[in-house]
Design an enzyme around this catalytic site. Structure first.
Site, mmCIF file in Angstrom:
data_model
loop_
_atom_site.group_PDB
_atom_site.id
_atom_site.type_symbol
_atom_site.label_atom_id
_atom_site.label_comp_id
_atom_site.label_asym_id
_atom_site.label_seq_id
_atom_site.Cartn_x
_atom_site.Cartn_y
_atom_site.Cartn_z
ATOM 1 N N CYS A 113 0.674 -0.984 -0.033
ATOM 2 C CA CYS A 113 -0.118 -0.093 0.028
ATOM 3 C C CYS A 113 0.898 1.334 0.030
ATOM 4 O O CYS A 113 1.841 1.123 0.735
ATOM 5 C CB CYS A 113 -0.885 0.305 1.065
ATOM 6 S SG CYS A 113 -1.936 1.531 1.188
ATOM 7 N N CYS A 120 0.345 1.072 10.407
ATOM 8 C CA CYS A 120 0.065 -0.259 9.675
ATOM 9 C C CYS A 120 1.257 -0.924 9.031
ATOM 10 O O CYS A 120 2.160 -0.453 8.352
ATOM 11 C CB CYS A 120 -1.151 0.237 8.634
ATOM 12 S SG CYS A 120 -1.446 -1.023 7.595
ATOM 13 N N CYS A 334 -4.315 -7.297 9.133
ATOM 14 C CA CYS A 334 -3.648 -7.695 7.632
ATOM 15 C C CYS A 334 -2.365 -6.912 7.556
ATOM 16 O O CYS A 334 -2.031 -5.790 8.036
ATOM 17 C CB CYS A 334 -4.616 -7.325 6.433
ATOM 18 S SG CYS A 334 -5.450 -8.688 5.914
HETATM 19 N N1 SAH Z 1 -6.616 1.052 3.350
HETATM 20 C C1 SAH Z 1 -7.876 0.859 3.797
HETATM 21 C C2 SAH Z 1 -8.343 -0.606 4.138
HETATM 22 C C3 SAH Z 1 -7.271 -1.522 4.662
HETATM 23 S S1 SAH Z 1 -6.915 -1.384 6.171
HETATM 24 C C4 SAH Z 1 -8.072 1.669 5.135
HETATM 25 O O1 SAH Z 1 -6.932 2.236 5.694
HETATM 26 O O2 SAH Z 1 -9.136 1.865 5.644
HETATM 27 C C5 SAH Z 1 -8.256 -2.106 7.252
HETATM 28 C C6 SAH Z 1 -8.192 -1.217 8.656
HETATM 29 O O3 SAH Z 1 -7.128 -1.708 9.502
HETATM 30 C C7 SAH Z 1 -8.160 0.314 8.594
HETATM 31 O O4 SAH Z 1 -9.356 0.723 9.246
HETATM 32 C C8 SAH Z 1 -6.814 0.440 9.205
HETATM 33 O O5 SAH Z 1 -6.964 1.683 9.694
HETATM 34 C C9 SAH Z 1 -6.861 -0.913 10.237
HETATM 35 N N2 SAH Z 1 -5.503 -0.937 10.572
HETATM 36 C C10 SAH Z 1 -4.304 -1.251 10.061
HETATM 37 N N3 SAH Z 1 -3.351 -1.387 10.814
HETATM 38 C C11 SAH Z 1 -3.734 -1.506 12.077
HETATM 39 C C12 SAH Z 1 -3.127 -1.855 13.270
HETATM 40 N N4 SAH Z 1 -1.989 -2.048 13.583
HETATM 41 N N5 SAH Z 1 -4.014 -1.744 14.404
HETATM 42 C C13 SAH Z 1 -5.293 -1.710 14.153
HETATM 43 N N6 SAH Z 1 -6.012 -1.304 13.134
HETATM 44 C C14 SAH Z 1 -5.236 -1.362 12.051
HETATM 45 FE FE1 SF4 Z 2 -2.658 1.220 3.484
HETATM 46 FE FE2 SF4 Z 2 -2.635 0.545 5.851
HETATM 47 FE FE3 SF4 Z 2 -2.943 3.167 5.510
HETATM 48 FE FE4 SF4 Z 2 -5.168 1.158 5.023
HETATM 49 S S1 SF4 Z 2 -4.165 1.600 7.185
HETATM 50 S S2 SF4 Z 2 -4.348 2.959 3.841
HETATM 51 S S3 SF4 Z 2 -3.608 -0.428 4.130
HETATM 52 S S4 SF4 Z 2 -1.189 1.945 4.858
#
Ligand code: SAH
Ligand code: SF4
Length: 353
Positions: A113, A120, A334
């Site tokens: 991403c 993330c 994820c």
């Molecule tokens: N890119 C999109 C969808 C994928 S991420 C987005 O950001 O919405 C899916 C969800 O997981 C999002 O709400 C993101 O903020 C959350 N997420 C990512 N990393 C995380 C973490 N370490 N702890 C909790 N939520 C997380």
């Molecule tokens: Fe990308 Fe992770 Fe941010 Fe979603 S939360 S936009 S997957 S970097």
């Protein structure tokens, strides 16, 4: 060399057009489409299609599939996490979750991403490539097949930013909801975005009854920009304006995701501000303790802080729940599994059952 076409990313009209050009009748196109859309992985399995035509199709098309590289089953609940390999060797993650109302699959929309949110794991290495509609479909099909279940709901919340791969996601939504294929209706699909504002307007124009989920995570621009670079491009005010537009067009309730980080976004001031900015939007807030990744120092908020935050918001009229975290023992967030797999050169056995 002829580059083969990805047949699973085509809808019936597109396959029919190809078949017309090949001099094949329309009903054949429909037969082949039904096979492909319902999960068939090989032309040789298409039993009502003649051998010469199957061979011809094999020369023109390929059916992208996903191969299971790792499968982790939670000991705490029935969550199953998959690491899949794609036809070019790239790897993506999906999660299958069991709820009272059925099975939900969380799918990836990109390899990596480019949004680079600080909390993330998916964004740490940047964007490798977009997923094809067929590769999104294959994740849903494989989860169903491997567990012998019917998937009833889909969330686009795996690796990647769906609105950064807009056209392929749009095509996937069309294909997955088609009654000749998996037939998973729009009302059973949620799309989560970090706040790609032009994408939200484009999605509103499609006027599909899917649920839009916004990864908000902070109600103040300075905190949000520190966590999410996307906020420097489109700030909270612009984001919420797009959400209101989406709601006025579709009439759908919006979900706001909020990952609670100790001492950063879990204060009373944040709760008050959040209630203030969400007033007037038909919405639901999902609080989730942040999942720490080793590349940052974020810590989960205490359980008590989460509950207080939720009750404050509920008291201020904002419908809020603390999301149940599934698969806590298998890195079900994820991006974490893929990263671990790459760092260890493929060894994630300590989590395997
Ligand atoms: N890119 C999109 C969808 C994928 S991420 C987005 O950001 O919405 C899916 C969800 O997981 C999002 O709400 C993101 O903020 C959350 N997420 C990512 N990393 C995380 C973490 N370490 N702890 C909790 N939520 C997380
Ligand atoms: Fe990308 Fe992770 Fe941010 Fe979603 S939360 S936009 S997957 S970097």
């Amino acid at each position: 060399m002829l580059i083969k076409k990805d047949i699973r990313s085509l809808n019936l009209a597109e396959i029919s057009e190809d078949f017309k050009n090949m001099g094949e009748p329309g009903f054949r196109a429909k037969q082949v489409y039904k096979w492909v859309a319902s999960g068939c992985e090989s032309f040789s399995d298409m039993s009502n299609i003649s051998k010469p035509l199957r061979e011809k199709l094999e020369e023109i098309y390929f059916i992208p599939t996903v191969k299971i590289v790792k499968k982790l089953t939670s000991k705490l609940d029935e969550t199953v996490k998959y690491l899949y390999e794609l036809h070019d060797g790239e790897r993506i993650e999906s999660v299958l979750m069991k709820y009272n109302h059925g099975y939900t699959v969380c799918i990836s929309t990109q390899v990596g991403c480019r949004m680079g949110c600080s909390f993330c794991a998916s964004g740490l290495g940047g964007l490798y490539r977009n997923l094809l509609p067929s590769e999104m479909l294959a994740q849903v099909m494989m989860a169903g097949k491997d567990n012998n279940i019917r998937v009833s709901n889909i969330v686009l919340m795996g690796m990647g930013e769906p609105l950064d791969n807009f056209d392929n996601v749009k095509k996937f939504l069309e294909l997955v909801s088609d009654s000749e294929g998996l037939g998973i209706g729009y009302r059973h699909i949620s799309l989560s975005t970090s706040g790609v504002v032009p994408g939200i307007y484009k999605l509103a124009e499609l006027n599909l009854p899917i649920t839009l989920s916004i990864s908000l995570h902070a109600p103040f621009d300075n905190i949000r920009s520190d966590m999410m670079k996307v906020n420097k491009r489109w700030n909270i005010e612009e984001l919420l304006k797009a959400c209101k537009d989406y709601q006025s067009v579709t009439g759908r309730r919006i979900s706001f995701e909020y990952a609670m980080i100790k001492g950063k976004n879990d204060t009373d001031a944040c709760a008050n501000q959040l209630a203030k900015i969400l007033r007037g939007i038909l919405c639901h807030v999902n609080l989730i303790p942040v999942n720490p990744v080793k590349e940052n120092t974020y810590e989960k908020s205490e359980r008590k802080a989460l509950e207080q935050f939720a009750s404050k918001l509920n008291g201020l009229g904002i419908n809020t729940t603390v999301r149940r975290t599934l698969g806590g023992d298998i890195d079900a967030s994820c991006g974490q599994l893929r990263r671990k797999f790459e760092e260890k050169g493929g060894d994630t056995n300590e989590h395997l059952q």
